[in-house]
Write a protein that holds these residues in place. Structure first.
Motif, PDB file in Angstrom:
ATOM      1  N   THR A   4      16.074 -27.460 -57.787  1.00  0.00           N
ATOM      2  CA  THR A   4      14.441 -27.179 -58.388  1.00  0.00           C
ATOM      3  C   THR A   4      13.567 -27.253 -57.307  1.00  0.00           C
ATOM      4  OG1 THR A   4      15.598 -28.258 -60.219  1.00  0.00           O
ATOM      5  CG2 THR A   4      13.014 -28.209 -60.195  1.00  0.00           C
ATOM      6  N   ILE A  54      16.094 -17.685 -61.727  1.00  0.00           N
ATOM      7  CA  ILE A  54      16.818 -17.753 -63.112  1.00  0.00           C
ATOM      8  C   ILE A  54      17.171 -16.305 -63.025  1.00  0.00           C
ATOM      9  CG2 ILE A  54      16.840 -17.806 -65.554  1.00  0.00           C
ATOM     10  CD1 ILE A  54      14.316 -19.979 -65.234  1.00  0.00           C
ATOM     11  N   GLU A  56      18.404 -14.127 -65.260  1.00  0.00           N
ATOM     12  CA  GLU A  56      18.227 -13.448 -66.565  1.00  0.00           C
ATOM     13  C   GLU A  56      17.043 -12.462 -66.709  1.00  0.00           C
ATOM     14  OE1 GLU A  56      17.875 -16.610 -69.465  1.00  0.00           O
ATOM     15  OE2 GLU A  56      19.385 -17.862 -68.397  1.00  0.00           O
ATOM     16  N   ASN A  76      12.175 -17.382 -76.370  1.00  0.00           N
ATOM     17  CA  ASN A  76      13.130 -18.497 -76.895  1.00  0.00           C
ATOM     18  C   ASN A  76      14.026 -17.501 -77.864  1.00  0.00           C
ATOM     19  OD1 ASN A  76      12.649 -20.895 -75.982  1.00  0.00           O
ATOM     20  ND2 ASN A  76      10.659 -20.895 -77.544  1.00  0.00           N
ATOM     21  N   ALA A  87      24.714 -19.882 -77.299  1.00  0.00           N
ATOM     22  CA  ALA A  87      23.525 -20.744 -77.089  1.00  0.00           C
ATOM     23  C   ALA A  87      22.648 -20.611 -75.922  1.00  0.00           C
ATOM     24  CB  ALA A  87      23.905 -22.330 -77.572  1.00  0.00           C
ATOM     25  N   GLN A  88      21.467 -20.893 -75.841  1.00  0.00           N
ATOM     26  CA  GLN A  88      20.791 -20.747 -74.588  1.00  0.00           C
ATOM     27  C   GLN A  88      19.652 -21.816 -74.603  1.00  0.00           C
ATOM     28  OE1 GLN A  88      20.947 -17.745 -72.454  1.00  0.00           O
ATOM     29  NE2 GLN A  88      22.792 -17.219 -73.665  1.00  0.00           N
ATOM     30  N   PRO A  89      19.412 -22.198 -73.309  1.00  0.00           N
ATOM     31  CA  PRO A  89      18.278 -23.413 -73.370  1.00  0.00           C
ATOM     32  C   PRO A  89      16.946 -22.709 -73.717  1.00  0.00           C
ATOM     33  CG  PRO A  89      19.390 -22.921 -71.353  1.00  0.00           C
ATOM     34  CD  PRO A  89      19.744 -21.723 -71.991  1.00  0.00           C
ATOM     35  N   SER A  90      16.203 -23.396 -74.164  1.00  0.00           N
ATOM     36  CA  SER A  90      14.847 -23.063 -74.318  1.00  0.00           C
ATOM     37  C   SER A  90      14.004 -22.507 -73.442  1.00  0.00           C
ATOM     38  CB  SER A  90      14.002 -23.998 -75.208  1.00  0.00           C
ATOM     39  OG  SER A  90      13.406 -25.156 -74.287  1.00  0.00           O
ATOM     40  N   GLU A  93      12.928 -25.432 -71.346  1.00  0.00           N
ATOM     41  CA  GLU A  93      13.942 -26.104 -70.494  1.00  0.00           C
ATOM     42  C   GLU A  93      14.249 -25.196 -69.246  1.00  0.00           C
ATOM     43  OE1 GLU A  93      16.776 -28.072 -74.054  1.00  0.00           O
ATOM     44  OE2 GLU A  93      16.599 -26.211 -73.751  1.00  0.00           O
ATOM     45  N   LYS A  94      14.216 -23.928 -69.423  1.00  0.00           N
ATOM     46  CA  LYS A  94      14.583 -22.899 -68.350  1.00  0.00           C
ATOM     47  C   LYS A  94      13.394 -23.129 -67.370  1.00  0.00           C
ATOM     48  CE  LYS A  94      16.919 -19.187 -70.934  1.00  0.00           C
ATOM     49  NZ  LYS A  94      16.695 -17.932 -71.431  1.00  0.00           N
ATOM     50  N   SER A  97      13.688 -26.253 -65.290  1.00  0.00           N
ATOM     51  CA  SER A  97      15.016 -26.001 -64.323  1.00  0.00           C
ATOM     52  C   SER A  97      14.409 -25.559 -62.900  1.00  0.00           C
ATOM     53  CB  SER A  97      16.175 -25.106 -64.815  1.00  0.00           C
ATOM     54  OG  SER A  97      15.719 -23.769 -64.902  1.00  0.00           O
TER      55      SER A  97
END
Ligand code: GLY
Ligand code: MN
Ligand code: MN
Length: 461
Positions: A4, A54, A56, A76, A87-90, A93-94, A97
């Motif tokens: 991070t 990230i 994504e 989200n 399931a994915q982090p919110s 949360e992303k 990170s």
């Protein structure tokens, strides 16, 4: 991802170089191949990855310099997405990170930027290469699509180039790991380069190696008996004895770092004397560049020195003549070496090309030449310690170019056209390594890949 703190530190360094305003760094979306839900392999934007990590689709980073705030923009996921993707982090949360406390939704952006435009705030963005991101910026910033790339922030572009050019220790390790994967790819290709095998089969096998060690290839593999076509993506030939096979291939890591290596080998494993002569000239040019590359010398000068080695070697073979310095100054060698000695390498194979090649490779004092051949040099300025550069001289016999120059009698004081007929089916040779610039010189990165005539013949035996 890296830690991070890595992303926080990179964004802090970026912020320290921008005077005021808002920075937008769009990530990439999925790109449809033949219909929307059959997409190409997702590839994150490299600058987004550098600052926000990230991997994504459909995210965007915003840095507010004036308010000292950062946002990750995205949605989200809903139950439908969970059914197809798990399931994915919110979003919060992303964002956390990578050290960002705030998340925004895409549909908040119109108001966000509407207010910024009303206040006449400076909004920084770099050149866009994906139409979807151009359209998105054009909508948010209320300008036509054609105006987006005409309004890039030079301040932001230069700051990103400054940061991304000097590789961190962890980035160097990523690149070297991918060179080690390229070692497996290239030595495998050498061992199976037999007459009767198809180019396609060898390319498929080595691309599989890249896939099994990371994201896959760092660019579509060039594997061809017709290496004189510089970016030849045709793979339909069956290898024949007496021909060369040029393989320009690299791997991409899970964190998106690239290797970029070229080797040229004789089908069947033994160079004939004509091939050996040309090969050794290219090798001398490659070795010369390694000897002289340092932060004290511009890469333009390295390119020109390599060009002189090539000219000298071709003169010894009787293909060129006259004064070597004059021939190189006028660009006569470009009949055989029509591209640049190399480029930066990192998150992109041509690192940061999307930001604008001249911002990456040129400066106020070194501007791009318009001379044939030299105009293709992607990186010309002085590198700094921590830069990663490819070193990729080559000699090519391009029949159409030979015919054109012969008909024009071009540079006839430097070229023995009557000697070239015997080389018209030769193909081309390129030798490409990846080099890390050090304080006083450079070092070859990764596990050395067979490169001399002897090393290649032993590997292929
Ligand atoms: N792999 C493409 C290049 O060497 O530029
Ligand atoms: Mn390259
Ligand atoms: Mn290459």
């Amino acid at each position: 991802m890296f830690s991070t703190q890595t992303y926080i530190t990179r964004r802090n360094k970026l912020r320290s170089q921008i005077t005021n305003g808002l920075i937008i760094i769009p990530g990439n979306g999925e790109a449809a191949c033949n219909y929307k839900s059959n997409a190409y392999r997702f590839r994150q934007d490299s600058t987004f990855s550098y600052f926000f990590g990230i991997d994504e689709p459909n995210l965007m980073g915003i840095i507010d310099i004036d308010e000292n705030l950062e946002y990750l923009v995205g949605e989200n996921i809903e139950i439908d997405d969970i059914i197809w993707m798990g399931a994915q982090p919110s979003m919060l949360e992303k964002a956390a990170s990578v050290g960002i406390p705030n998340a925004l939704k895409h549909n908040n952006l119109k108001d966000f930027f509407g207010e910024a435009l009303q206040k006449n705030r400076k909004i920084h963005f770099t050149s866009q290469y994906r139409p979807e991101n151009t359209i998105m910026l054009s909508t948010l910033l209320e300008m036509s699509c054609n105006d987006v790339n005409a309004n890039i922030s030079v301040e932001l572009t230069k700051a990103i180039v400054n940061l991304r050019s000097v590789k961190e220790i962890a980035e160097i390790a990523e690149i070297e790991q991918m060179i080690d994967v390229a070692w497996i790819m290239h030595t495998t290709a050498m061992k199976i380069a037999r007459a009767g095998t198809s180019e396609r089969k060898i390319a498929g096998i080595i691309e599989g190696i890249a896939l099994s060690h990371g994201k896959g290839v760092s660019f579509p593999t060039i594997l061809t008996m017709n290496g004189e076509t510089l970016h030849n993506h045709y793979r339909g030939n069956i290898l024949k004895n007496g021909k060369l096979m040029l393989t320009d291939a690299g791997a991409e890591s899970e964190l998106l770092y690239a290797s970029d290596i070229t080797r040229t080998v004789p089908v069947g494993g033994k160079f004939n004397s004509q091939q050996k002569d040309i090969y050794n000239i290219v090798l001398q040019a490659n070795t010369k560049a390694i000897e002289i590359l340092s932060p004290q010398l511009s890469y333009l000068e390295v390119h020109l020195e390599a060009a002189k080695v090539i000219t000298n070697g071709l003169k010894d073979l009787g293909l060129m003549k006259g004064n070597i310095d004059d021939a190189v100054r006028e660009g006569a060698h470009a009949l055989f070496f029509p591209h640049g000695i190399g480029h930066q390498l990192g998150l992109d194979v041509h690192d940061m090309e999307a930001l604008g090649e001249d911002y990456v490779g040129y400066s106020d004092t070194i501007t791009r030449s318009s001379q044939f051949g030299l105009a293709y040099l992607r990186f010309a300025r002085k590198p700094m310690e921590g830069y990663v550069l490819t070193n990729e001289p080559g000699i090519y016999f391009i029949p159409a170019l030979i015919d054109l120059w012969t008909s024009q009698n071009k540079f006839s004081e430097f070229i023995n056209y009557n000697k070239l007929e015997a080389y018209k089916t030769f193909g081309g040779i390129r030798i490409e390594d990846d080099l890390l610039v050090t304080a006083k010189g450079c070092r070859l990165m990764g596990k050395p890949i067979p490169k001399t005539v002897e090393e290649i013949e032993v590997t292929m035996a």
